[in-house]
Design a protein around this motif. Structure first.
Motif, PDB file in Angstrom:
ATOM      1  N   LEU A   1       1.933  -0.019  -7.478  1.00  0.00           N
ATOM      2  CA  LEU A   1       3.382   0.140  -7.367  1.00  0.00           C
ATOM      3  C   LEU A   1       4.096  -0.038  -8.701  1.00  0.00           C
ATOM      4  N   LEU A   2       3.628  -0.969  -9.531  1.00  0.00           N
ATOM      5  CA  LEU A   2       4.306  -1.169 -10.807  1.00  0.00           C
ATOM      6  C   LEU A   2       4.268   0.107 -11.646  1.00  0.00           C
ATOM      7  N   GLU A   3       3.118   0.745 -11.692  1.00  0.00           N
ATOM      8  CA  GLU A   3       3.017   1.968 -12.490  1.00  0.00           C
ATOM      9  C   GLU A   3       3.898   3.069 -11.912  1.00  0.00           C
ATOM     10  N   GLN A   4       4.042   3.113 -10.583  1.00  0.00           N
ATOM     11  CA  GLN A   4       4.940   4.096  -9.988  1.00  0.00           C
ATOM     12  C   GLN A   4       6.395   3.797 -10.371  1.00  0.00           C
ATOM     13  N   CYS A   5       6.750   2.535 -10.414  1.00  0.00           N
ATOM     14  CA  CYS A   5       8.113   2.150 -10.814  1.00  0.00           C
ATOM     15  C   CYS A   5       8.379   2.532 -12.271  1.00  0.00           C
ATOM     16  N   ILE A   6       7.381   2.314 -13.125  1.00  0.00           N
ATOM     17  CA  ILE A   6       7.528   2.717 -14.533  1.00  0.00           C
ATOM     18  C   ILE A   6       7.712   4.222 -14.631  1.00  0.00           C
ATOM     19  N   ALA A   7       6.924   4.974 -13.856  1.00  0.00           N
ATOM     20  CA  ALA A   7       7.034   6.433 -13.885  1.00  0.00           C
ATOM     21  C   ALA A   7       8.422   6.899 -13.475  1.00  0.00           C
ATOM     22  N   MET A   8       9.028   6.242 -12.500  1.00  0.00           N
ATOM     23  CA  MET A   8      10.385   6.615 -12.090  1.00  0.00           C
ATOM     24  C   MET A   8      11.372   6.431 -13.228  1.00  0.00           C
ATOM     25  N   GLU A   9      11.214   5.343 -13.954  1.00  0.00           N
ATOM     26  CA  GLU A   9      12.098   5.112 -15.105  1.00  0.00           C
ATOM     27  C   GLU A   9      11.902   6.208 -16.157  1.00  0.00           C
TER      28      GLU A   9
ATOM     29  N   ILE B   1      -0.612  15.294  -6.966  1.00  0.00           N
ATOM     30  CA  ILE B   1      -1.084  16.553  -6.399  1.00  0.00           C
ATOM     31  C   ILE B   1       0.109  17.229  -5.746  1.00  0.00           C
ATOM     32  N   ARG B   2       0.298  18.517  -6.012  1.00  0.00           N
ATOM     33  CA  ARG B   2       1.309  19.308  -5.330  1.00  0.00           C
ATOM     34  C   ARG B   2       0.565  20.329  -4.472  1.00  0.00           C
ATOM     35  N   ALA B   3       0.769  20.304  -3.167  1.00  0.00           N
ATOM     36  CA  ALA B   3      -0.009  21.137  -2.258  1.00  0.00           C
ATOM     37  C   ALA B   3       0.844  21.528  -1.058  1.00  0.00           C
ATOM     38  N   GLY B   4       0.299  22.418  -0.212  1.00  0.00           N
ATOM     39  CA  GLY B   4       0.955  22.764   1.035  1.00  0.00           C
ATOM     40  C   GLY B   4       0.916  21.588   1.999  1.00  0.00           C
ATOM     41  N   ARG B   5       1.783  21.599   2.989  1.00  0.00           N
ATOM     42  CA  ARG B   5       1.892  20.453   3.894  1.00  0.00           C
ATOM     43  C   ARG B   5       0.598  20.207   4.670  1.00  0.00           C
ATOM     44  N   GLU B   6      -0.054  21.260   5.146  1.00  0.00           N
ATOM     45  CA  GLU B   6      -1.322  21.067   5.856  1.00  0.00           C
ATOM     46  C   GLU B   6      -2.385  20.512   4.922  1.00  0.00           C
ATOM     47  N   GLN B   7      -2.354  20.959   3.680  1.00  0.00           N
ATOM     48  CA  GLN B   7      -3.315  20.429   2.702  1.00  0.00           C
ATOM     49  C   GLN B   7      -3.035  18.963   2.412  1.00  0.00           C
ATOM     50  N   VAL B   8      -1.769  18.588   2.346  1.00  0.00           N
ATOM     51  CA  VAL B   8      -1.420  17.184   2.115  1.00  0.00           C
ATOM     52  C   VAL B   8      -1.986  16.310   3.223  1.00  0.00           C
ATOM     53  N   ALA B   9      -1.916  16.776   4.463  1.00  0.00           N
ATOM     54  CA  ALA B   9      -2.473  16.010   5.573  1.00  0.00           C
ATOM     55  C   ALA B   9      -3.972  15.788   5.387  1.00  0.00           C
ATOM     56  N   ALA B  10      -4.683  16.823   4.940  1.00  0.00           N
ATOM     57  CA  ALA B  10      -6.123  16.688   4.696  1.00  0.00           C
ATOM     58  C   ALA B  10      -6.393  15.748   3.526  1.00  0.00           C
ATOM     59  N   LEU B  11      -5.562  15.812   2.495  1.00  0.00           N
ATOM     60  CA  LEU B  11      -5.729  14.933   1.331  1.00  0.00           C
ATOM     61  C   LEU B  11      -5.539  13.474   1.726  1.00  0.00           C
ATOM     62  N   LEU B  12      -4.508  13.208   2.516  1.00  0.00           N
ATOM     63  CA  LEU B  12      -4.249  11.830   2.934  1.00  0.00           C
ATOM     64  C   LEU B  12      -5.315  11.333   3.897  1.00  0.00           C
ATOM     65  N   GLY B  13      -5.942  12.245   4.628  1.00  0.00           N
ATOM     66  CA  GLY B  13      -7.041  11.850   5.492  1.00  0.00           C
ATOM     67  C   GLY B  13      -8.291  11.484   4.708  1.00  0.00           C
ATOM     68  N   ALA B  14      -8.491  12.140   3.570  1.00  0.00           N
ATOM     69  CA  ALA B  14      -9.682  11.869   2.757  1.00  0.00           C
ATOM     70  C   ALA B  14      -9.492  10.695   1.806  1.00  0.00           C
TER      71      ALA B  14
ATOM     72  N   TYR C   1       0.843  -1.191   0.000  1.00  0.00           N
ATOM     73  CA  TYR C   1       0.000   0.000   0.000  1.00  0.00           C
ATOM     74  C   TYR C   1       0.882   1.245   0.000  1.00  0.00           C
ATOM     75  N   SER C   2       0.463   2.252  -0.745  1.00  0.00           N
ATOM     76  CA  SER C   2       1.280   3.457  -0.888  1.00  0.00           C
ATOM     77  C   SER C   2       0.346   4.655  -0.923  1.00  0.00           C
ATOM     78  N   ILE C   3      -0.144   5.077   0.246  1.00  0.00           N
ATOM     79  CA  ILE C   3      -1.193   6.083   0.320  1.00  0.00           C
ATOM     80  C   ILE C   3      -0.749   7.431  -0.229  1.00  0.00           C
ATOM     81  N   ASP C   4       0.538   7.780  -0.044  1.00  0.00           N
ATOM     82  CA  ASP C   4       1.026   9.055  -0.569  1.00  0.00           C
ATOM     83  C   ASP C   4       1.933   8.888  -1.779  1.00  0.00           C
ATOM     84  N   GLY C   5       2.367   7.663  -2.061  1.00  0.00           N
ATOM     85  CA  GLY C   5       3.255   7.425  -3.181  1.00  0.00           C
ATOM     86  C   GLY C   5       4.648   7.051  -2.724  1.00  0.00           C
ATOM     87  N   LEU C   6       5.368   6.349  -3.574  1.00  0.00           N
ATOM     88  CA  LEU C   6       6.724   5.942  -3.233  1.00  0.00           C
ATOM     89  C   LEU C   6       7.620   7.155  -3.031  1.00  0.00           C
TER      90      LEU C   6
END
Length: 474
Positions: free
Chosen positions: A340-348, A317-330, A132-137
């Motif tokens: 995860l595989l798609e995130q690995c491809i994106a890194m490449e 999403i690029r946001a302020g730190r307090e906004q990120v906390a609200a985003l991860l809560g929702a 699980y990767s709620i905020d991303g790798l």
């Protein structure tokens, strides 16, 4: 008081027999999602009064829709939108497959397959984790943050949330910050699915115009005074904007207007949500603005879909730190993370971002040339607007013919979304969005079919197809 149907009809004008023309327009409203199945239509008397037509004309239009299965009429319950009971058929040309111009997305990047193979080694190192990767790798968030910093907006990885595409990102933002019953500013035209998302979350939409009157470098197009006055007078909860290579006009908001808007939004308490999906689709603009949030608080949405492949569902999403906390809560109420595989491809792919953008630029340039040549040859008098980048040409047809042209095009195996699909209020029937993202050979064939539909429309021919499919717009 105008009905919802009357508002959606917008600039409708009869192009053939009035009843048939009205029936065709209502059918298109249903097929492209501006009306919903089961929605109640106004009574014959009410719609006749609203449109300034005879009740007999409205009755005949409803009869035509009923015979095709597009409305159901029940005594005591009125007339409701429907779809034919049988499976809806896609239009088919005599000798060719359907060409779908509702999609404005280039095919897979040349290095995508190799990046996918390399990504398997990255994925192998993650197989011992829960997955699980709620905020991303962290490594991917760092790459995205570095990209913003390189574009003039210092960003830390903890300001990034990785999502499954830009629409998924918007859904998370609305889950965290949307306010049902409050107003939201949207550009007109704008991305249809974003308009739908705002409506679905209960926002009252306030359109602000964006015109194709930008300069040769694509700057301008917004009525800045109208936008600022709307914020000041209405104090909307949020505003959804596409400031870079606007979809669909291709315009870019000048930096001074961004700074002014950011200052006013801060004063009115309006949350700015800026969609940057098209921000790096530069062909030959000649200048590069900083990301919107460099001028003041704004939540930015990004995606790899338009530069790598629509099938790679990676956004952020690029946001302020307090906004990120609200985003991860929702977010857990929507999903528990991006694959995860798609995130690995994106890194490449981020490791080869310059080459990827060069390839994308070359493909868009070729697509733009094919659309320009097709308009010149097959739609004489319809000019190609300046478009130094972006996904599509926002073409002025010179009259309210977009819906009728869309219907005629379907009979020729061409799916073309009508201009009102990009509007929050059913207007813009004089415009059509033509993607520049397809391969030149396919675009050339599409323009041949569009030219045939255009000639038929101006010769007075109407679409005779009764079974059409609903089209999405990407």
């Amino acid at each position: 008081m105008a009905s919802r149907l009357g508002t959606q009809l917008g600039e409708w004008r009869a192009t053939t027999a009035v009843a048939q023309s009205l029936a065709d327009r209502i059918r298109m409203l249903l097929l492209d999602g501006r009306m919903t199945v089961g929605e109640r239509l106004p009574s014959e008397r009410a719609l006749a009064a609203e449109l300034g037509r005879s009740r007999a004309t409205i009755a005949r239009a409803y009869e035509l829709l009923e015979s095709g299965g597009y409305v159901v009429r029940t005594h005591g319950s009125g007339t409701r939108a429907s779809l034919p009971a049988q499976r809806l058929q896609r239009p088919a040309a005599a000798d060719h497959d359907v060409i779908d111009l509702t999609i404005a997305s280039i095919g897979s990047a040349p290095g995508l397959h190799a990046a996918t193979v390399r990504a398997l080694d990255r994925l192998a190192g993650l197989l011992g984790t829960p997955g699980y990767s709620i905020d991303g790798l962290p490594e991917l968030r760092a790459r995205i943050a570095d990209r913003y910093t390189a574009r003039g907006l210092p960003t830390d990885p903890d300001q990034i949330v990785v999502t499954s595409g830009a629409m998924h990102a918007l859904s998370i933002v609305l889950a965290a910050f949307g306010e049902r019953g409050r107003s939201a500013v949207v550009e007109q035209p704008s991305f249809p699915h974003a308009i739908d998302a705002l409506r679905r979350t209960g926002h009252r939409l306030l359109p602000t115009p964006v015109t194709p009157d930008a300069g040769p470098d694509g700057s301008g197009g917004w009525d800045a005074n109208h936008l600022v006055e709307t914020l000041r007078s209405q104090r909307p909860a949020l505003a959804y904007l596409v400031a870079d290579f606007h979809n669909p006009t291709g315009a870019t908001m000048p930096e001074l207007e961004r700074a002014r808007l950011a200052a006013v939004a801060r004063a009115t308490g309006t949350l700015l949500i800026v969609d940057e999906t098209c921000a790096e689709l530069d062909i030959d603009r000649g200048w590069t603005p900083r990301p919107f949030a460099a001028h003041g608080p704004a939540i930015l949405l990004g995606s790899m879909s338009k530069i790598a492949w629509g099938g790679l569902r990676i956004g952020w999403i690029r946001a302020g730190r307090e906004q990120v906390a609200a985003l991860l809560g929702a977010r857990p109420s929507i999903d528990l993370g991006t694959p995860l595989l798609e995130q690995c491809i994106a890194m490449e792919l981020f490791d080869e971002i310059d080459a990827l953008l060069t390839s994308t630029r070359d493909r868009l340039r070729a697509g733009r040339a094919a659309v320009a040549a097709g308009l010149a040859e097959h739609l004489p008098g319809v000019a190609m607007p300046p478009m130094p980048g972006g996904l599509a040409a926002w073409v002025d047809l010179g009259g309210p013919w977009s819906t009728a042209l869309s219907l005629a095009a379907r009979d020729r195996g061409l799916l073309l979304p009508p201009g009102p699909r990009f509007s929050a209020s059913g207007v813009l029937d004089r415009f059509a969005r033509i993607p520049i993202t397809w391969e030149p050979a396919l675009t050339t064939e599409a323009m041949v079919r569009l030219g045939s539909a255009w000639r038929a429309l101006h010769a007075g021919e109407r679409s005779s197809r009764e079974h059409l499919d609903r089209s999405a717009v990407v």
